[in-house]
Design an enzyme around this catalytic site. Structure first.
Site, PDB file in Angstrom:
ATOM      1  N   ARG A 213       0.836  -1.201   0.000  1.00  0.00           N
ATOM      2  CA  ARG A 213       0.000   0.000   0.000  1.00  0.00           C
ATOM      3  C   ARG A 213       0.870   1.250   0.000  1.00  0.00           C
ATOM      4  NH1 ARG A 213      -2.734   4.079   2.762  1.00  0.00           N
ATOM      5  NH2 ARG A 213      -4.885   4.361   2.031  1.00  0.00           N
ATOM      6  N   CYS A 214       1.943   1.244   0.777  1.00  0.00           N
ATOM      7  CA  CYS A 214       2.850   2.401   0.826  1.00  0.00           C
ATOM      8  C   CYS A 214       3.436   2.710  -0.550  1.00  0.00           C
ATOM      9  CB  CYS A 214       3.996   2.142   1.799  1.00  0.00           C
ATOM     10  SG  CYS A 214       3.527   2.027   3.531  1.00  0.00           S
TER      11      CYS A 214
END
Length: 404
Positions: A390-391
């Site tokens: 996600r980052c």
């Protein structure tokens, strides 16, 4: 060039378009002496990090996702000479160069390059010797710092609904990252006339970062009050969104521990299905959740601290029966280890289908038992930057959900 619009009204709607940054020479410019300054704990091996990142991009493409690259969009945004000079002036000014000769030499050095080379060089960092200045062995060698955190495209700006939060970053070394987003949305031919709304401005005095901003539904946003995001920023963001006729009705503020291990909300909590969430169990005991709503008559925000367990709060606002899936199964040692390698940081491609790091095998097995389809990716080097799938991704477009 076709105009592109931002459309992100959930964390789990089918992912259509995403922004990535392929790690570059900035990783090679990390040294043990400057790791703390540049917010790294270790030095990834660039060759392998790129191979892992390419696997990530390709598995997204196999799922029908259009992959855009930050470095390419930024280069396309500054093709006009005047815009290129404005961009460089801003980057150099925010690099903290004091000496006027060094500023001039840095600008001339960068202006001599084609746009893509210029962007890649700024991301990689500029050494004194690159511009003909003397490099003393006892002094810091860079006049423009490397930007190794850029492969975490989630943080500098966040797409929310039809708009963008252009973030004000906590650490000096990351503040220039948001300049790329500013020029893409203001000057790139595909975005400058798209009507993209600005929910937060990078010049605001308090800080907010994209890893703390989660879009849980068309009605609900969650924002972490964390090591990197101030409560004042969350209220500013909420007010701007509520006053601009978006669909969102509530912003949930998650007050999480202010430590590097729990840097952003998405390092300890992500949404993976209509009713399922990953969570790091270490935050549960101390977690406080405040709901922010908006009084249309009085034109003011209303904040109310929520009572009860997190499952109950999520169930209340999403209209579902929420299930929390604990990283490492809640085991203190396993969850601590896998959390450090972003076991809770999942990227949903569609409801119930997520990308995770393969090294977090205990958490991945638990997700599978909860009927979550897990697509695992290699992560021996990328994980050294302390960020997960996600980052490393910023959705630009997700399909709207058909609620069950």
């Amino acid at each position: 060039m076709e105009t592109r619009k931002i459309q992100v009204y959930s964390e789990i709607g089918k992912l259509k378009t995403v922004l990535l940054h392929r790690p570059g020479q900035e990783i090679e410019n990390l040294t043990p002496e400057y790791l703390e300054r540049l917010l790294f704990d270790d030095i990834p091996y660039l060759k392998v990090a790129r191979e892992e990142h390419d696997i990530f991009a390709n598995l997204l493409r196999k799922e029908g996702v259009e992959v855009l690259y930050l470095e390419k969009l930024a280069a396309e945004a500054i093709r006009d000479r005047k815009i290129k000079e404005m961009f460089l002036d801003e980057v150099i000014e925010e690099s903290g160069i004091v000496d006027e000769i060094a500023k001039r030499e840095a600008k001339n050095f960068l202006l001599s390059m084609p746009e893509k080379g210029l962007i890649d060089t700024i991301m990689a960092g500029v050494r004194k010797k690159d511009v003909g200045l003397k490099e003393d062995l006892t002094e810091y060698p860079f006049i423009l710092d490397p930007m190794p955190n850029l492969y975490f495209t989630r943080d500098p700006f966040a797409c929310i609904g039809s708009g963008v939060s252009l973030n004000s970053m906590r650490r000096n070394t990351r503040r220039r990252e948001t300049i790329f987003g500013k020029y893409i949305f203001n000057h790139h031919p595909a975005f400058k006339n798209s009507g993209t709304k600005l929910w937060y401005d990078r010049y605001n005095p308090t800080t907010i970062e994209g890893g703390d901003e989660l879009v849980l539904s068309k009605d609900l946003i969650a924002v972490g009050c964390s090591e990197r995001t101030d409560k004042e920023s969350i209220f500013t963001l909420a007010k701007n969104i509520f006053e601009n006729n978006e669909s969102f009705k509530t912003v949930l503020v998650f007050d999480i521990p202010k430590t590097r291990a729990f840097m952003h909300l998405d390092t300890v909590f992500t949404m993976i299905d209509y009713d399922k969430f990953t969570i790091h169990p270490a935050i549960e005991a101390s977690l406080k959740v405040t709901a922010i709503t908006y009084d249309e008559v009085k034109k003011e925000l209303i904040a109310k601290e929520e009572e009860g367990e997190l499952e109950a709060v999520l169930s209340k606002y999403l209209g579902i029966h929420a299930t929390l899936i604990r990283c490492g199964g809640g085991d203190r040692i396993i969850s601590g280890r896998e959390q450090w390698n972003d076991g809770s940081n999942t990227l949903a491609i569609s409801p119930g289908k997520v990308v995770t790091y393969e090294r977090n095998y205990i958490t991945n097995e638990i997700l599978d038992k909860h009927n979550i389809e897990v697509i695992q990716m290699p992560s021996s080097e990328l994980s050294r930057g302390r960020g997960g799938p996600r980052c490393m991704s910023m959705p630009f477009v997700r399909e709207e959900l058909n609620y069950r």
